[in-house]
Motif scaffolding. Sequence first.
Motif, PDB file in Angstrom:
ATOM      1  N   SER A 159      -2.067 -32.034  34.857  1.00 17.54           N
ATOM      2  CA  SER A 159      -2.136 -32.845  35.805  1.00 17.54           C
ATOM      3  C   SER A 159      -0.934 -33.486  36.599  1.00 17.54           C
ATOM      4  O   SER A 159      -0.087 -33.118  35.598  1.00 17.54           O
ATOM      5  CB  SER A 159      -3.115 -34.186  35.764  1.00 17.54           C
ATOM      6  OG  SER A 159      -2.609 -35.119  34.811  1.00 17.54           O
ATOM      7  N   PHE A 160      -0.767 -34.239  37.498  1.00 20.83           N
ATOM      8  CA  PHE A 160       0.602 -34.656  37.715  1.00 20.83           C
ATOM      9  C   PHE A 160       1.114 -35.574  36.812  1.00 20.83           C
ATOM     10  O   PHE A 160       2.496 -35.635  36.509  1.00 20.83           O
ATOM     11  CB  PHE A 160       0.384 -35.632  39.058  1.00 20.83           C
ATOM     12  CG  PHE A 160       1.564 -35.998  39.531  1.00 20.83           C
ATOM     13  CD1 PHE A 160       2.370 -35.307  40.663  1.00 20.83           C
ATOM     14  CD2 PHE A 160       2.054 -37.388  39.388  1.00 20.83           C
ATOM     15  CE1 PHE A 160       3.462 -36.132  41.125  1.00 20.83           C
ATOM     16  CE2 PHE A 160       3.292 -37.866  39.846  1.00 20.83           C
ATOM     17  CZ  PHE A 160       3.788 -37.263  40.819  1.00 20.83           C
ATOM     18  N   LEU A 161       0.292 -36.131  35.880  1.00 18.54           N
ATOM     19  CA  LEU A 161       0.795 -37.160  34.775  1.00 18.54           C
ATOM     20  C   LEU A 161       1.593 -36.202  33.736  1.00 18.54           C
ATOM     21  O   LEU A 161       2.418 -36.919  32.764  1.00 18.54           O
ATOM     22  CB  LEU A 161      -0.341 -37.757  34.041  1.00 18.54           C
ATOM     23  CG  LEU A 161      -1.450 -38.504  34.985  1.00 18.54           C
ATOM     24  CD1 LEU A 161      -2.323 -39.485  34.247  1.00 18.54           C
ATOM     25  CD2 LEU A 161      -0.431 -39.803  35.747  1.00 18.54           C
ATOM     26  N   ASP A 162       1.419 -34.950  33.724  1.00 14.03           N
ATOM     27  CA  ASP A 162       2.143 -34.214  32.660  1.00 14.03           C
ATOM     28  C   ASP A 162       3.431 -33.549  33.142  1.00 14.03           C
ATOM     29  O   ASP A 162       4.067 -33.097  32.364  1.00 14.03           O
ATOM     30  CB  ASP A 162       1.228 -32.743  32.217  1.00 14.03           C
ATOM     31  CG  ASP A 162      -0.252 -33.151  31.663  1.00 14.03           C
ATOM     32  OD1 ASP A 162       0.026 -33.951  30.777  1.00 14.03           O
ATOM     33  OD2 ASP A 162      -1.115 -32.778  32.249  1.00 14.03           O
ATOM     34  N   LEU A 163       3.884 -33.861  34.287  1.00 13.23           N
ATOM     35  CA  LEU A 163       4.834 -33.239  34.845  1.00 13.23           C
ATOM     36  C   LEU A 163       6.150 -33.667  33.967  1.00 13.23           C
ATOM     37  O   LEU A 163       7.229 -32.751  33.708  1.00 13.23           O
ATOM     38  CB  LEU A 163       5.269 -33.540  36.178  1.00 13.23           C
ATOM     39  CG  LEU A 163       4.133 -32.953  37.181  1.00 13.23           C
ATOM     40  CD1 LEU A 163       4.239 -33.105  38.675  1.00 13.23           C
ATOM     41  CD2 LEU A 163       3.981 -31.305  37.139  1.00 13.23           C
ATOM     42  N   ALA A 164       6.475 -34.667  33.811  1.00  8.81           N
ATOM     43  CA  ALA A 164       7.676 -35.266  33.255  1.00  8.81           C
ATOM     44  C   ALA A 164       7.715 -34.861  31.830  1.00  8.81           C
ATOM     45  O   ALA A 164       8.933 -34.345  31.217  1.00  8.81           O
ATOM     46  CB  ALA A 164       7.583 -36.899  33.185  1.00  8.81           C
ATOM     47  N   THR A 165       6.479 -34.593  31.096  1.00 12.66           N
ATOM     48  CA  THR A 165       6.622 -34.257  29.735  1.00 12.66           C
ATOM     49  C   THR A 165       7.039 -32.645  29.855  1.00 12.66           C
ATOM     50  O   THR A 165       7.881 -32.331  28.898  1.00 12.66           O
ATOM     51  CB  THR A 165       5.433 -34.324  29.014  1.00 12.66           C
ATOM     52  OG1 THR A 165       4.982 -35.796  28.910  1.00 12.66           O
ATOM     53  CG2 THR A 165       5.395 -33.811  27.580  1.00 12.66           C
ATOM     54  N   TRP A 166       6.498 -31.978  30.672  1.00 14.92           N
ATOM     55  CA  TRP A 166       6.786 -30.645  30.745  1.00 14.92           C
ATOM     56  C   TRP A 166       8.468 -30.350  31.053  1.00 14.92           C
ATOM     57  O   TRP A 166       8.579 -29.364  30.219  1.00 14.92           O
ATOM     58  CB  TRP A 166       5.849 -29.866  31.945  1.00 14.92           C
ATOM     59  CG  TRP A 166       4.594 -29.875  31.536  1.00 14.92           C
ATOM     60  CD1 TRP A 166       3.819 -30.022  30.623  1.00 14.92           C
ATOM     61  CD2 TRP A 166       3.535 -29.684  32.676  1.00 14.92           C
ATOM     62  NE1 TRP A 166       2.381 -29.907  30.661  1.00 14.92           N
ATOM     63  CE2 TRP A 166       2.217 -29.471  32.107  1.00 14.92           C
ATOM     64  CE3 TRP A 166       3.633 -29.446  33.988  1.00 14.92           C
ATOM     65  CZ2 TRP A 166       1.029 -29.458  32.514  1.00 14.92           C
ATOM     66  CZ3 TRP A 166       2.196 -29.274  34.475  1.00 14.92           C
ATOM     67  CH2 TRP A 166       0.905 -29.340  33.896  1.00 14.92           C
ATOM     68  N   THR A 167       8.974 -31.194  32.066  1.00 14.23           N
ATOM     69  CA  THR A 167      10.073 -30.729  32.278  1.00 14.23           C
ATOM     70  C   THR A 167      11.171 -31.558  31.383  1.00 14.23           C
ATOM     71  O   THR A 167      12.329 -31.379  31.821  1.00 14.23           O
ATOM     72  CB  THR A 167      10.276 -31.225  33.852  1.00 14.23           C
ATOM     73  OG1 THR A 167       9.894 -32.564  33.750  1.00 14.23           O
ATOM     74  CG2 THR A 167       9.432 -30.426  34.677  1.00 14.23           C
ATOM     75  N   GLY A 168      10.794 -32.101  30.310  1.00 13.04           N
ATOM     76  CA  GLY A 168      11.733 -32.701  29.550  1.00 13.04           C
ATOM     77  C   GLY A 168      12.378 -34.322  30.205  1.00 13.04           C
ATOM     78  O   GLY A 168      13.371 -34.818  30.039  1.00 13.04           O
ATOM     79  N   ASN A 169      11.407 -34.962  30.900  1.00 14.88           N
ATOM     80  CA  ASN A 169      11.781 -36.451  31.617  1.00 14.88           C
ATOM     81  C   ASN A 169      10.954 -37.324  31.527  1.00 14.88           C
ATOM     82  O   ASN A 169      10.922 -38.515  31.920  1.00 14.88           O
ATOM     83  CB  ASN A 169      11.954 -36.031  33.222  1.00 14.88           C
ATOM     84  CG  ASN A 169      13.169 -35.177  33.664  1.00 14.88           C
ATOM     85  OD1 ASN A 169      14.111 -35.458  33.600  1.00 14.88           O
ATOM     86  ND2 ASN A 169      12.661 -33.862  33.877  1.00 14.88           N
ATOM     87  N   ASP A 170      10.135 -37.327  30.444  1.00 16.10           N
ATOM     88  CA  ASP A 170       9.390 -38.308  29.671  1.00 16.10           C
ATOM     89  C   ASP A 170      10.268 -39.520  29.001  1.00 16.10           C
ATOM     90  O   ASP A 170      11.172 -39.285  28.786  1.00 16.10           O
ATOM     91  CB  ASP A 170       8.134 -37.917  29.111  1.00 16.10           C
ATOM     92  CG  ASP A 170       8.445 -37.155  27.780  1.00 16.10           C
ATOM     93  OD1 ASP A 170       9.383 -36.250  27.801  1.00 16.10           O
ATOM     94  OD2 ASP A 170       8.263 -37.910  26.678  1.00 16.10           O
ATOM     95  N   ASN A 171       9.447 -40.570  28.842  1.00 13.61           N
ATOM     96  CA  ASN A 171      10.019 -41.748  28.098  1.00 13.61           C
ATOM     97  C   ASN A 171      10.742 -41.336  26.752  1.00 13.61           C
ATOM     98  O   ASN A 171      11.672 -42.005  26.344  1.00 13.61           O
ATOM     99  CB  ASN A 171       9.147 -42.756  27.937  1.00 13.61           C
ATOM    100  CG  ASN A 171       9.021 -43.825  29.501  1.00 13.61           C
ATOM    101  OD1 ASN A 171       9.765 -43.815  30.272  1.00 13.61           O
ATOM    102  ND2 ASN A 171       7.840 -44.367  29.438  1.00 13.61           N
TER     103      ASN A 171
END
Length: 501
Positions: free
Chosen positions: A327-339
Amino acid sequence: MEVIAAVAAGAIASACQNAVLSSWLVSICPQRDYVKELGDRLSRHAHIYTPGSDDFKTATTRWSVAHAPEVKLVVVPSIENDVAETVKYANELGMPYLALNGGHGAIKTVEKMKGGIEIWMHQLNGVEISEDGARAKIGGGAKTKTVIDALWAAGKQTVTGLCECTSILGPGLGGGHGILEGHYGLISDQFVSMNIVLADGILRTIDESSEMWWAMQGAGHNFGIVTSVTLKTYDIIYRDWAYESFIFTGDKVESLYDNINNHLLKDGSQPVEIMHYSFFFNNPEVDPTNPLIMFFILQEGNMVVDPTYTTPFHELGPISTDGEGGSFLDLATWTGNDNNSPPCQKAGLVNYRFPINIESYSVPAQRQVYDLFASATKETPALNGSFFLFEGYATQGVKAIPSESTAYPFRSDNLLIAPVINYAGGDAEIDKKAVELGENLRRILHEATGREEMHTYVNYAYGEETKQNMYGYEQWRQDKLLELKNKYDPQRKFSFYAPIA
């Protein structure tokens, strides 16, 4: 003599009470208790941190350690009026001040604040969704993940950046690119109204009826401290998202970016459900000689990226691929931009960015910048952690809004590019090489555009860019910004972040 002494004593007392102490006054003025004086004016849950404390260190730590402002006090507002009281107090003392959200603003102009008050906004992080769900009021310090999660739980979303740890308003005041801009425009295009503390310390509410509104959508850092903003929100259309990633070796530069031009970018008509994202980086364990290229395709509305988009890139022969649906909530993790990712860590490093916006990739220029990035990071190993970022959002929503309607100037550009020169500071020679590398990489791309104008994204700016580079080349734009600046901030209280004057 007693009269003269009394007059002199009165003058000194007045100077001690009403001004930041100059060097000759320090020795004869009693030390002011800034914490008590200001604390008495703030709400119960506001905080004030002083140098030497762990809280002060946490509050003043930035993503990039270069060109940091000189902070004398940190104020952490608990309610919006705390910001107004802090600005009033600082004005009375003649002290400068600078608001900070996520601390990712790496522009060198912030170092011009000396001995000032940092207003750390992180307690102003609420998200309140309207009864009809069409609006959300968010605090001036709200981070991207906080906003995304709160809206998603209510079946809503809005335009935000991709990186979870940055604020909404930091990027938004400079326009604000984001994953949903193909549908709805920039972050600033979502603004409905805002509460803002102006240079006189008064907290005001403004909306599109204010003459300042135009400036706040692209040059807002120059006009006040936004304590909250009401944004447009939208029903979630597609909960499903997918990504596919590829890692290429350097011999694929030409074919990769030619494919992006032809199969994704399509002269600015990139499909609205698609985003592409790539970067050069060094990984000596995989290739000890040359940088690698990481390339992502993200697609809205699918659990697997449509092969129509991915097949041309598989045919290039990547050394590895990966993919997943979510989902949209996964985008940051997939691209290496999560916290938890490296870009969100404040690791005590220098991070210089040298942004440029362009319309399409010049394949020969991509080869030139790849080769320069490779040679420079090889010759100067201290720069080996640098990366070169290429962001390709769908732009239909951005271009649908008339360019003259906001201060954001470069709606016709399709690509957001920035080398990020990353290294441990402390060596003047390395500093010089870092800046030269960033400027030369940007120069190559600019020359390849064939344009006299160089368009740069103000939120990524290094700090040597011109006002025209950041805020547009039309004279009417520059005149309008200056007129508003002279009216609302004549004493230039808000001139530390990408100043217009």
